[in-house]
Design an enzyme around this catalytic site. Structure first.
Site, PDB file in Angstrom:
ATOM      1  CD  GLU A  29     -60.413 -19.647  29.232  1.00  0.00           C
ATOM      2  OE1 GLU A  29     -60.613 -20.885  29.317  1.00  0.00           O
ATOM      3  OE2 GLU A  29     -61.325 -18.806  29.317  1.00  0.00           O
ATOM      4  CG  PHE A  45     -68.971 -13.061  39.053  1.00  0.00           C
ATOM      5  CD1 PHE A  45     -69.381 -14.373  39.243  1.00  0.00           C
ATOM      6  CD2 PHE A  45     -68.816 -12.591  37.752  1.00  0.00           C
ATOM      7  CE1 PHE A  45     -69.643 -15.197  38.158  1.00  0.00           C
ATOM      8  CE2 PHE A  45     -69.081 -13.417  36.667  1.00  0.00           C
ATOM      9  CZ  PHE A  45     -69.493 -14.716  36.872  1.00  0.00           C
ATOM     10  CD  GLN A  46     -66.210 -14.991  35.607  1.00  0.00           C
ATOM     11  OE1 GLN A  46     -65.888 -14.018  34.930  1.00  0.00           O
ATOM     12  NE2 GLN A  46     -66.679 -16.106  35.067  1.00  0.00           N
ATOM     13  CE  LYS A  59     -65.366  -4.655  32.455  1.00  0.00           C
ATOM     14  NZ  LYS A  59     -66.634  -5.414  32.403  1.00  0.00           N
ATOM     15  CG  MET A  96     -45.113 -43.147  29.595  1.00  0.00           C
ATOM     16  SD  MET A  96     -43.746 -44.131  28.980  1.00  0.00           S
ATOM     17  CE  MET A  96     -43.006 -43.018  27.792  1.00  0.00           C
TER      18      MET A  96
HETATM   19  C1  LIG Z   1     -42.463 -39.059  29.305  1.00  0.00           C
HETATM   20  C2  LIG Z   1     -41.212 -38.252  29.246  1.00  0.00           C
HETATM   21  C3  LIG Z   1     -39.986 -38.870  29.113  1.00  0.00           C
HETATM   22  C4  LIG Z   1     -38.807 -38.139  28.974  1.00  0.00           C
HETATM   23  N1  LIG Z   1     -37.638 -38.793  28.750  1.00  0.00           N
HETATM   24  C5  LIG Z   1     -36.527 -38.077  28.436  1.00  0.00           C
HETATM   25  C6  LIG Z   1     -35.310 -38.724  28.022  1.00  0.00           C
HETATM   26  O1  LIG Z   1     -35.218 -39.948  27.934  1.00  0.00           O
HETATM   27  N2  LIG Z   1     -34.257 -37.938  27.690  1.00  0.00           N
HETATM   28  C7  LIG Z   1     -34.319 -36.568  27.750  1.00  0.00           C
HETATM   29  O2  LIG Z   1     -33.348 -35.918  27.401  1.00  0.00           O
HETATM   30  N3  LIG Z   1     -35.431 -35.951  28.169  1.00  0.00           N
HETATM   31  C8  LIG Z   1     -36.543 -36.663  28.475  1.00  0.00           C
HETATM   32  N4  LIG Z   1     -37.694 -35.998  28.831  1.00  0.00           N
HETATM   33  C9  LIG Z   1     -37.685 -34.525  28.904  1.00  0.00           C
HETATM   34  C10 LIG Z   1     -37.166 -34.056  30.264  1.00  0.00           C
HETATM   35  O3  LIG Z   1     -38.215 -34.134  31.199  1.00  0.00           O
HETATM   36  C11 LIG Z   1     -36.627 -32.610  30.198  1.00  0.00           C
HETATM   37  O4  LIG Z   1     -37.612 -31.767  29.685  1.00  0.00           O
HETATM   38  C12 LIG Z   1     -35.414 -32.461  29.321  1.00  0.00           C
HETATM   39  O5  LIG Z   1     -34.500 -33.502  29.534  1.00  0.00           O
HETATM   40  C13 LIG Z   1     -34.724 -31.136  29.614  1.00  0.00           C
HETATM   41  O6  LIG Z   1     -33.899 -30.805  28.543  1.00  0.00           O
HETATM   42  P1  LIG Z   1     -32.677 -29.812  28.680  1.00  0.00           P
HETATM   43  O7  LIG Z   1     -31.723 -30.299  29.720  1.00  0.00           O
HETATM   44  O8  LIG Z   1     -32.175 -29.617  27.321  1.00  0.00           O
HETATM   45  O9  LIG Z   1     -33.261 -28.495  29.342  1.00  0.00           O
HETATM   46  P2  LIG Z   1     -34.277 -27.358  28.917  1.00  0.00           P
HETATM   47  O10 LIG Z   1     -35.513 -27.534  29.715  1.00  0.00           O
HETATM   48  O11 LIG Z   1     -34.403 -27.188  27.459  1.00  0.00           O
HETATM   49  O12 LIG Z   1     -33.513 -26.146  29.596  1.00  0.00           O
HETATM   50  C14 LIG Z   1     -32.642 -25.363  28.898  1.00  0.00           C
HETATM   51  C15 LIG Z   1     -31.421 -24.984  29.730  1.00  0.00           C
HETATM   52  O13 LIG Z   1     -30.654 -24.086  28.935  1.00  0.00           O
HETATM   53  C16 LIG Z   1     -30.538 -22.841  29.576  1.00  0.00           C
HETATM   54  N5  LIG Z   1     -30.666 -21.799  28.577  1.00  0.00           N
HETATM   55  C17 LIG Z   1     -31.793 -21.292  28.026  1.00  0.00           C
HETATM   56  N6  LIG Z   1     -31.503 -20.352  27.129  1.00  0.00           N
HETATM   57  C18 LIG Z   1     -30.166 -20.246  27.110  1.00  0.00           C
HETATM   58  C19 LIG Z   1     -29.250 -19.421  26.382  1.00  0.00           C
HETATM   59  N7  LIG Z   1     -29.658 -18.519  25.493  1.00  0.00           N
HETATM   60  N8  LIG Z   1     -27.922 -19.583  26.601  1.00  0.00           N
HETATM   61  C20 LIG Z   1     -27.485 -20.494  27.521  1.00  0.00           C
HETATM   62  N9  LIG Z   1     -28.296 -21.295  28.221  1.00  0.00           N
HETATM   63  C21 LIG Z   1     -29.627 -21.164  28.019  1.00  0.00           C
HETATM   64  C22 LIG Z   1     -31.605 -22.775  30.622  1.00  0.00           C
HETATM   65  O14 LIG Z   1     -31.202 -21.947  31.684  1.00  0.00           O
HETATM   66  C23 LIG Z   1     -31.749 -24.250  31.014  1.00  0.00           C
HETATM   67  O15 LIG Z   1     -30.834 -24.588  32.018  1.00  0.00           O
HETATM   68  C24 LIG Z   1     -38.864 -36.729  29.012  1.00  0.00           C
HETATM   69  C25 LIG Z   1     -40.084 -36.096  29.184  1.00  0.00           C
HETATM   70  C26 LIG Z   1     -41.261 -36.827  29.282  1.00  0.00           C
HETATM   71  C27 LIG Z   1     -42.552 -36.114  29.407  1.00  0.00           C
HETATM   72  C1  LIG Z   2     -52.315 -33.883  32.052  1.00  0.00           C
HETATM   73  C2  LIG Z   2     -51.614 -35.149  32.314  1.00  0.00           C
HETATM   74  N1  LIG Z   2     -52.228 -36.127  33.036  1.00  0.00           N
HETATM   75  C3  LIG Z   2     -51.603 -37.300  33.268  1.00  0.00           C
HETATM   76  C4  LIG Z   2     -50.349 -37.534  32.790  1.00  0.00           C
HETATM   77  C5  LIG Z   2     -49.633 -38.863  33.059  1.00  0.00           C
HETATM   78  N2  LIG Z   2     -49.409 -39.577  31.803  1.00  0.00           N
HETATM   79  C6  LIG Z   2     -48.221 -39.538  31.170  1.00  0.00           C
HETATM   80  S1  LIG Z   2     -48.226 -40.391  29.729  1.00  0.00           S
HETATM   81  C7  LIG Z   2     -49.821 -40.865  29.939  1.00  0.00           C
HETATM   82  C8  LIG Z   2     -50.506 -41.730  28.925  1.00  0.00           C
HETATM   83  C9  LIG Z   2     -50.755 -41.033  27.639  1.00  0.00           C
HETATM   84  O1  LIG Z   2     -51.571 -41.848  26.848  1.00  0.00           O
HETATM   85  P1  LIG Z   2     -51.706 -41.605  25.287  1.00  0.00           P
HETATM   86  O2  LIG Z   2     -51.960 -40.179  25.029  1.00  0.00           O
HETATM   87  O3  LIG Z   2     -52.682 -42.577  24.737  1.00  0.00           O
HETATM   88  O4  LIG Z   2     -50.238 -41.899  24.765  1.00  0.00           O
HETATM   89  P2  LIG Z   2     -49.443 -43.294  24.649  1.00  0.00           P
HETATM   90  O5  LIG Z   2     -48.557 -43.363  25.841  1.00  0.00           O
HETATM   91  O6  LIG Z   2     -50.445 -44.391  24.629  1.00  0.00           O
HETATM   92  O7  LIG Z   2     -48.681 -43.173  23.389  1.00  0.00           O
HETATM   93  C10 LIG Z   2     -50.329 -40.353  31.142  1.00  0.00           C
HETATM   94  C11 LIG Z   2     -51.686 -40.599  31.657  1.00  0.00           C
HETATM   95  C12 LIG Z   2     -49.725 -36.491  32.070  1.00  0.00           C
HETATM   96  N3  LIG Z   2     -48.479 -36.589  31.602  1.00  0.00           N
HETATM   97  N4  LIG Z   2     -50.395 -35.341  31.824  1.00  0.00           N
END
Ligand SMILES: Cc1cc2nc3c(=O)[nH]c(=O)nc-3n(C[C@H](O)[C@H](O)[C@H](O)COP(=O)(O)OP(=O)(O)OC[C@H]3O[C@@H](n4cnc5c(N)ncnc54)[C@H](O)[C@@H]3O)c2cc1C
Ligand SMILES: Cc1ncc(C[n+]2csc(CCOP(=O)(O)OP(=O)(O)O)c2C)c(N)n1
Ligand SMILES: [Mg+2]
Lengths: 565, 158
Positions: A50, A112-113, A162, A473
């Site tokens: 799911e 159940f469920q 259901k 990471m």
């Molecule tokens: C391991 C990891 C590392 C990351 N490192 C970075 C990084 O270095 N840099 C980075 O940028 N991000 C990074 N992210 C992603 C970060 O966590 C956020 O998801 C991201 O920065 C959010 O992007 P955004 O501000 O564009 O917002 P979004 O989440 O895309 O939000 C959109 C915004 O726009 C608004 N909006 C939506 N529709 C409309 C519309 N029609 N008109 C006007 N407004 C609207 C919403 O209200 C909201 O405020 C990382 C994520 C991970 C998992």
């Molecule tokens: C469901 C979930 N569990 C744990 C994490 C924390 N986490 C972020 S990156 C990462 C490692 C991912 O490893 P891999 O898929 O091998 O990618 P790599 O960083 O090696 O490119 C973990 C455990 C997460 N983001 N999501």
């Protein structure tokens, strides 16, 4: 027309123009599945979990711009889907998720469920409903689609007992929605926009800060025009990759924790931030008190709660990006692009000082090379999804994105296991594009059962596993901040990814050299079936630059200087 | 300077439907805001209810709370009150052995009276500004109240 609740679900989906849905059956939702069996209008894709059904619906929605639909059963079916709901909520993805529930007479009896599904989904959906009467279904479903896709989009959950799916009631979908309490504000205040244009004209170092809202609003091409007309440089968030084309002179790459030096320095030096649909996420801002410290802030967002939540806005505009940007375009005459010549040069100098780069190697494959290579070979012809980790950041940094909706990744929740099912949804939505999922050796195992879905549905997603034998990471943080104590991140014990894919009827490649990679990719594209390409990459490569968590954007750890690549 | 943790009163008009209250309380708990008191009752002849929430926080926090409340689909209006009339009610149970005349006089000074008397106890009510109710409750400590129940605030903008 008098029909059953289950038939109403089908009729509503048809009326909404839904073409593809994702799901997994079970006891409480069987009446609905019986009607799915009888209809021929839309396609149902059976995922093998799911969670994957929701991620596939997210991928489908992100690629197509339509509302994604998923159907699941009660109890464990629903709880499996919660991660997907939370993911869609964080990234503002419009979904309608329909779950079965135990019959009304059993609710509250620990049947159940039975699980309090709307109690659980309340905090990770835009809105939710428990439908207690079939007569309410047409209105609820119509509302669900409207709420999911309007304003700031998000997932809406409809829980149907259901017995309600068996009840007969009147179905009329032409009803007018009466949502007195929900009226998203889409048109920006013209006087405020005028003030903003004056502020921009007066600024010396303005900077566009483009976010995912631009893509949600389908406004990328208008934004491209505005950037071009005004000559103002732009940084993109992770969620906004592809708004500007990679070869746009005015694009200063991604900013934030793993943003480029130039983007982060531009943000630190600007005197006017023009935020368009970006939400000042902590991965973007770093230390808030140092973020764009000397700048005025223009913030355009459709969600008033986004504005001044973290950084207080001098020019708040509540509205849809497309409307506001079109208005800005009309008034852009007041802005003289020549004025920012010096500013553009400054940023160019930043970029020349520390470009986004890596040290390539002739012996080992560098993960960044793989991404660049796919970019060279496929460019615009591929849609790119990713899992979560280092490979995800490298994808955002090094793939040459050329259009909105090309890059699909879990930003806000950072859900490992997102990439493969999302890519299946992407492929279902745009079969004419090659669907690539950049994944890690950790992440891919979190939804690898979807090989079965991809084989069955003939959705030839190409999974490129950047295999570093690590939860890379996390390993990187352990290297940098935990004195190399690699607690539970070593993935030296691995499955045979080739056999794994083959076991499901897919195809697999093990790749150790650049030549082998090219051959594998070409072959996978030709064979046109789901593939795993297991690429052995440099194990200890770090994602650079990096703003350590809570640090200031201008204090980046940078790529060590060696001979440039 | 605004007090970082000043007391605020917010009124919320919501559609009268199942689970609307949990949406609101979940919002507070999920985002780490606190609720000092909360009262709800239907608005006569309408499909709406009115909530009065007493909370505390900085201007910025309150602004976020207000916006987040507004974002909930069944919320029609949110008022953050500046100039308001605010009242609260309290019921207090005393043993009949206490000085009933004193208690009764005190009650009268706080818009109250004895509302029930039985063999062993009397119940009084007062209705006044929350600050004054607080005062009253301090004053009556010496009469050994057995049980106290406060209604939480209701408020109207002036
Ligand atoms: C391991 C990891 C590392 C990351 N490192 C970075 C990084 O270095 N840099 C980075 O940028 N991000 C990074 N992210 C992603 C970060 O966590 C956020 O998801 C991201 O920065 C959010 O992007 P955004 O501000 O564009 O917002 P979004 O989440 O895309 O939000 C959109 C915004 O726009 C608004 N909006 C939506 N529709 C409309 C519309 N029609 N008109 C006007 N407004 C609207 C919403 O209200 C909201 O405020 C990382 C994520 C991970 C998992
Ligand atoms: C469901 C979930 N569990 C744990 C994490 C924390 N986490 C972020 S990156 C990462 C490692 C991912 O490893 P891999 O898929 O091998 O990618 P790599 O960083 O090696 O490119 C973990 C455990 C997460 N983001 N999501
Ligand atoms: Mg890895």
């Amino acid at each position: 027309m008098q029909i059953s609740g289950a038939q109403m679900v089908i009729e509503a989906l048809i009326a909404e123009g839904v073409e593809t849905i994702f799901g997994y059956p079970g006891g409480a939702i069987m009446n609905v599945y019986d009607e799915i069996y009888k209809q021929k209008t839309f396609k149902h894709i059976l995922t093998r979990h799911e969670q994957a059904a929701i991620h596939a619906a997210e991928g489908y929605s992100k690629a197509s711009g339509k509302v994604g639909v998923a159907i699941i059963t009660s109890g464990p079916g629903f709880t499996n889907a919660v991660t997907g709901l939370a993911d869609a909520y964080m990234d503002s993805i419009p979904l309608v998720v329909i779950s079965g529930q135990v019959p009304m007479s059993l609710i509250g009896t620990d049947a159940f469920q039975e699980i309090d599904a709307i109690g659980i989904s309340r905090s990770c959906t835009k809105h939710n409903y428990l439908v207690t009467n079939a007569a309410d279904l047409p209105g609820v479903l119509k509302e669900a689609f409207y709420i999911a896709s309007s304003g700031r989009p998000g997932p809406v959950h409809v829980d149907i007992p259901k017995d309600v799916t068996a009840q007969i009631a009147e179905f009329d979908y032409s009803i007018e929605l009466d949502l007195e309490t929900y009226k998203p504000h889409t048109k920006g205040n013209p006087r405020q926009i005028k003030k903003v244009m004056e502020a921009i004209a007066n600024a010396r170092r303005p900077l566009f800060y483009l976010g995912g809202g631009v893509i949600n609003s389908n406004a990328a091409y208008e934004v491209r025009e505005l950037v071009k007309k005004t000559g103002i440089p732009a940084v993109e968030t992770f969620m906004a990759r592809g708004v500007l084309s990679h070869d746009d002179e005015l694009l200063v790459s991604m900013l934030g924790m793993h943003g480029s030096y130039a983007a982060n320095m531009a943000m630190s030096e600007t005197d006017l931030v023009i935020a368009l649909g970006a939400r000042f996420d902590d991965r973007v801002t770093g230390k808030l008190s140092e973020f764009a410290k000397n700048a005025g802030v223009v913030h355009v967002d459709i969600d008033p709660a986004s504005i001044s939540k973290l950084v207080s806005a001098d020019y708040p505009i509540v509205g849809d990006i497309k409307n506001v940007v079109c208005e800005m375009l009309e008034q852009s005459i007041v802005i003289k692009a020549e004025k920012y010549e010096q500013w553009r040069k400054t940023i160019k100098n930043f970029d020349e000082l520390h470009p986004l780069a890596y040290h390539d190697d002739t012996e080992n494959i560098k993960p960044q090379w793989v991404i660049e290579r796919v970019g060279e070979l496929l460019g615009d012809s591929a849609n790119i999804s990713t899992d979560v980790g280092q490979h995800q950041m490298w994808s955002a940094q090094f793939y040459p994105f050329s259009r909105p909706r090309q890059f699909i990744s879990s930003g806000g929740l950072g859900t490992m296991g997102f990439g493969f099912p999302a890519a299946i949804g992407v492929k279902a939505a745009s079969p004419e594009k090659i669907s690539i999922n950049f994944t890690g050796d950790g992440s891919i195992l979190m939804n690898c059962q979807e090989l079965m879905t991809a084989v069955e549905q003939k959705l030839p997603v190409i999974n490129i596993i950047l295999n570093n034998n690590y939860l890379g990471m996390v390993r990187q943080w352990q290297t940098l901040f935990y004195d190399k104590r690699y607690s539970e991140t070593d993935l030296s014990i691995q499955p045979d990814f080739v056999k794994l894919s083959e076991a499901f009827g897919g195809i697999g490649y093990k790749v150790a050299t650049k030549e082998e990679f090219d051959i594998a990719l070409k072959d996978a594209i030709e064979k046109n079936i789901v593939a795993f390409i297991d690429v052995a990459v440099e194990r200890l490569e770090d994602v650079m630059p990096m703003v350590p968590s809570g640090g200031s954007l201008y204090n980046m750890m940078l790529l060590e200087k060696k001979e440039k690549k | 300077m605004q007090d970082e943790n000043a007391r605020r009163v917010i009124s919320v008009i919501v559609v009268n439907e199942a689970s609307v209250l949990s949406r609101i309380t979940d919002l507070f708990s999920g985002r780490g805001y606190n609720i000092t008191s909360l009262t709800v009752a239907p608005i006569p002849n309408s499909k709406y209810s009115r909530l009065t929430i007493v909370t505390s926080g900085s201007v910025r926090v309150i602004e976020q709370i207000t916006k987040q409340l507004h974002k909930l689909i069944p919320v029609l209006k949110v008022y953050e009150h500046a100039d308001l009339v605010e009242k609260e009610m309290a019921l207090i149970k005393f043993p009949v052995t206490e000085n009933i005349t004193d208690i009764s006089t005190l009650c009268a000074a706080y818009n109250g009276k004895i509302v029930n008397a039985s063999e062993n106890i009397i119940i009084v009510m007062v209705a006044d500004e929350p600050k004054r109710v607080e005062n009253f409750l301090n004053l009556i400590q010496r009469y050994n109240p057995k049980e106290i129940v406060r209604s939480g605030s209701v408020a109207l903008e002036r």
